[in-house]
Design a protein around this motif. Structure first.
Motif, PDB file in Angstrom:
ATOM      1  N   GLN A  22       1.682   1.990  -3.490  1.00 41.03           N
ATOM      2  CA  GLN A  22       0.506   2.559  -4.171  1.00 41.03           C
ATOM      3  C   GLN A  22       0.339   4.021  -3.802  1.00 41.03           C
ATOM      4  O   GLN A  22       0.033   4.868  -4.646  1.00 41.03           O
ATOM      5  N   ILE A  23       0.548   4.302  -2.534  1.00 42.90           N
ATOM      6  CA  ILE A  23       0.278   5.664  -2.077  1.00 42.90           C
ATOM      7  C   ILE A  23       1.345   6.629  -2.584  1.00 42.90           C
ATOM      8  O   ILE A  23       1.039   7.765  -2.968  1.00 42.90           O
ATOM      9  N   HIS A  81       0.828  -1.216   0.000  1.00 42.54           N
ATOM     10  CA  HIS A  81       0.000   0.000   0.000  1.00 42.54           C
ATOM     11  C   HIS A  81       0.857   1.258   0.000  1.00 42.54           C
ATOM     12  O   HIS A  81       0.482   2.276  -0.590  1.00 42.54           O
ATOM     13  N   ALA A  82       1.995   1.176   0.640  1.00 44.49           N
ATOM     14  CA  ALA A  82       2.863   2.350   0.663  1.00 44.49           C
ATOM     15  C   ALA A  82       3.315   2.680  -0.763  1.00 44.49           C
ATOM     16  O   ALA A  82       3.314   3.843  -1.170  1.00 44.49           O
ATOM     17  N   PHE A 126      -8.943   3.384   1.263  1.00 42.33           N
ATOM     18  CA  PHE A 126      -8.234   4.284   0.353  1.00 42.33           C
ATOM     19  C   PHE A 126      -9.174   4.809  -0.743  1.00 42.33           C
ATOM     20  O   PHE A 126      -9.110   5.975  -1.125  1.00 42.33           O
ATOM     21  N   TYR A 182      -0.830  12.860  -7.953  1.00 39.69           N
ATOM     22  CA  TYR A 182      -1.553  14.024  -7.428  1.00 39.69           C
ATOM     23  C   TYR A 182      -0.790  15.304  -7.772  1.00 39.69           C
ATOM     24  O   TYR A 182      -1.358  16.265  -8.283  1.00 39.69           O
ATOM     25  N   PHE A 210     -11.090   7.518   0.715  1.00 45.17           N
ATOM     26  CA  PHE A 210     -10.281   8.736   0.803  1.00 45.17           C
ATOM     27  C   PHE A 210     -10.415   9.522  -0.501  1.00 45.17           C
ATOM     28  O   PHE A 210     -10.662  10.727  -0.498  1.00 45.17           O
ATOM     29  N   GLN A 211     -10.289   8.817  -1.615  1.00 48.42           N
ATOM     30  CA  GLN A 211     -10.330   9.522  -2.902  1.00 48.42           C
ATOM     31  C   GLN A 211     -11.725  10.037  -3.215  1.00 48.42           C
ATOM     32  O   GLN A 211     -11.887  11.124  -3.745  1.00 48.42           O
ATOM     33  N   GLU A 218      -7.955  -1.294   0.877  1.00 49.15           N
ATOM     34  CA  GLU A 218      -8.380  -0.811  -0.461  1.00 49.15           C
ATOM     35  C   GLU A 218      -9.660   0.021  -0.346  1.00 49.15           C
ATOM     36  O   GLU A 218      -9.805   1.047  -0.988  1.00 49.15           O
ATOM     37  N   ASP A 268       2.801   6.342  -5.421  1.00 49.40           N
ATOM     38  CA  ASP A 268       2.392   6.596  -6.807  1.00 49.40           C
ATOM     39  C   ASP A 268       1.249   7.600  -6.847  1.00 49.40           C
ATOM     40  O   ASP A 268       1.230   8.505  -7.676  1.00 49.40           O
ATOM     41  N   TRP A 269       0.308   7.403  -5.931  1.00 46.08           N
ATOM     42  CA  TRP A 269      -0.815   8.338  -5.885  1.00 46.08           C
ATOM     43  C   TRP A 269      -0.306   9.764  -5.613  1.00 46.08           C
ATOM     44  O   TRP A 269      -0.759  10.725  -6.227  1.00 46.08           O
ATOM     45  N   MET A 270       0.649   9.881  -4.687  1.00 47.89           N
ATOM     46  CA  MET A 270       1.167  11.205  -4.324  1.00 47.89           C
ATOM     47  C   MET A 270       1.833  11.879  -5.522  1.00 47.89           C
ATOM     48  O   MET A 270       1.628  13.071  -5.782  1.00 47.89           O
TER      49      MET A 270
END
Ligand code: PLP
Length: 472
Positions: free
Chosen positions: A12-13, A9-10, A57, A20, A60-61, A54, A15-17
């Motif tokens: 994934q996050i 998950h880290a 998260f 963003y 969150f989005q 999942e 990548d999300w950051m």
């Protein structure tokens, strides 16, 4: 969550950051959420059974992101910046994994020693004398509160901390009419009483008038009060006015008053050589605060607080119950005694990452760039037929409004400026906030986001002009 899932998950996050930050310009700067939008969608109690990450998260989005105002957006021109940068975020990621509690040297020696060295780096960068020592506070408001405690105890010869304020003569504090509300709050909290906070009149540039300050001090002395402290503001929140620090410092020296300088926003601009003349009298300051979390690419929270004589504050705040004693007690700076909370976050790491990844030259370039960008738009607005400048540019901040039409009342004009502001923000391309100048409602324009470039300023100018056209 086991470390295997954490790792997944880290990634994934992260990548999300990165995504963003890459697509941040596609969001409206100011959240378009309506009051209660989120509350309506949240369950009334915490879940009894564990949920899949999942799912969390996704929520969150779906739920949180629409209610976020994007402070790192390059078209954020509201309030003051609270800018961040990739190196700062990376440091915070590490800190959050270690989650150290840095209240004593022993509870994380590196945090204590890095803080000491980072404050020395910043001290030299802004041009403060080497006999100042610094610590990182959570906010400028806390630094101001602590400075006022030190000032109070100096004036009371440390009787306040022992006997309280009963039977003490009345202490008075001085700050300009334009000073930040955190001064009022500190005066209330530390028991000095708002009636004893004097608001010194400002000149036409909204700077404290030193002669008026002196008159107020003398008049209070004549009444038997005890003037204790002056808070000078370098970069007021409304219009960015820069109080004349050198003249104020001379008065404080002659009158034997504690001088605290609140440079929360503008302090970062003191890293530029062309601004350092403002600190010519810094040897006469007692306390100085600025927020790297505003304009030095270090994410919230990080307020750099410097004191000439930290002993006064430590003596006022120190506590040493036996459960906090250790072999090193008294050998390293006890930063917990420079502030209110006992627990301390490891904030020095992000400063270290930021200063090393950009270098002092890189930081200077970015701040100069912001000031230049503000200058360009300031000039366009000054030359425009539709708008007028309301207060001159200080560093990267100025205020403006619509040009009044003939015989327009203040009320009508304020209503038009308010509509202009709301139209701009509703459209969402940029985000501006307002202030008031002698009863006149005006719009503030403040540049300081890490990624703001000339094209964002062009878009801002276009957004302002199109909003004005909609109103006419
Ligand atoms: C922003 C600001 C403050 C408050 O800063 P915090 O770090 O949020 O407490 C105080 N004084 C001035 C002049 C400011 O601009």
């Amino acid at each position: 969550m086991d470390t295997q899932s954490f790792r997944k998950h880290a990634h994934q996050i992260v990548d999300w950051m990165a995504d963003y930050l890459e697509k941040i310009e596609t969001f409206p700067v100011k959240s378009q959420a309506q009051l209660g939008d989120l509350l309506k969608q949240l369950p009334l109690a915490a879940p009894k059974q564990p949920e899949a990450f999942e799912h969390v998260f996704e929520d969150f989005q779906r739920l949180i992101l629409p209610g976020i105002t994007h402070w790192q957006h390059p078209r954020f021109f509201a309030y003051f910046p609270a800018n961040s940068s990739p190196p700062s975020v990376l440091a915070e990621m590490l800190v959050s994994a270690m989650a150290p509690q840095c209240m004593l040297w022993e509870t994380s020696p590196a945090a204590n020693e890095l803080e000491t060295r980072m404050m020395e780096w910043l001290r030299s960068l802004v041009g403060l004398p080497t006999n100042f020592a610094g610590t990182i506070q959570d906010s400028a408001s806390t630094a101001t509160l602590c400075a006022l405690i030190a000032a109070r105890e100096r004036a009371l010869n440390f009787k306040g901390i022992a006997e309280g304020l009963f039977d003490q003569s009345r202490l008075t504090v001085y700050a300009s009419q334009e000073v930040h509300s955190s001064i009022d709050k500190a005066v209330k909290v530390i028991g000095l009483g708002l009636q004893n906070l004097r608001k010194v009149p400002v000149d036409r540039h909204f700077r404290m008038q030193p002669q008026e300050l002196l008159k107020m001090i003398q008049s209070d002395r004549a009444k038997g009060f005890r003037p204790a402290c002056v808070v000078a503001c370098f970069g007021t929140t409304g219009v960015g006015a820069l109080d004349p620090l050198n003249e104020i410092a001379d008065i404080c020296e002659n009158e034997n008053l504690f001088l605290h300088v609140d440079a929360a926003w503008a302090g970062s601009a003191l890293i530029l050589e062309e601004n350092q003349h403002h600190l010519a009298s810094a040897t006469k300051f007692d306390s100085f605060v600025f927020d790297p979390h505003k304009w030095l690419f270090t994410n919230f929270d990080c307020a750099a607080h410097f004191l000439k004589d930290p002993q006064e504050l430590q003596r006022s705040l120190s506590v040493l119950p036996s459960y906090l004693q250790s072999a090193e007690t008294g050998k390293a700076p006890e930063y917990r005694d420079w502030t209110i909370p006992l627990g301390r976050r490891f904030r020095a790491l992000k400063l270290w990452f930021v200063m090393r990844c950009y270098g002092t030259e890189g930081l200077k370039q970015m701040i100069r760039h912001h000031i230049d960008l503000a200058k360009t738009l300031y000039e366009k607005i000054s030359e425009s037929e539709t708008f007028e400048i309301a207060s001159e540019r200080n560093l990267a901040l100025f205020t403006f409004g619509l040009k009044p039409t003939a015989h327009e009342s203040l009320e009508v004009m304020n209503e038009r400026n308010l509509q202009l502001l709301e139209t701009i923000n509703r459209e969402g391309r940029i985000y501006l906030t307002r202030t008031e100048i002698a009863g006149k409602l005006v719009l503030r324009f403040s540049v300081g986001q890490t990624t703001t470039q000339a094209r964002h300023m062009d878009e801002a100018w276009a957004a302002i002009q199109s909003a004005a056209r909609l109103l006419i």
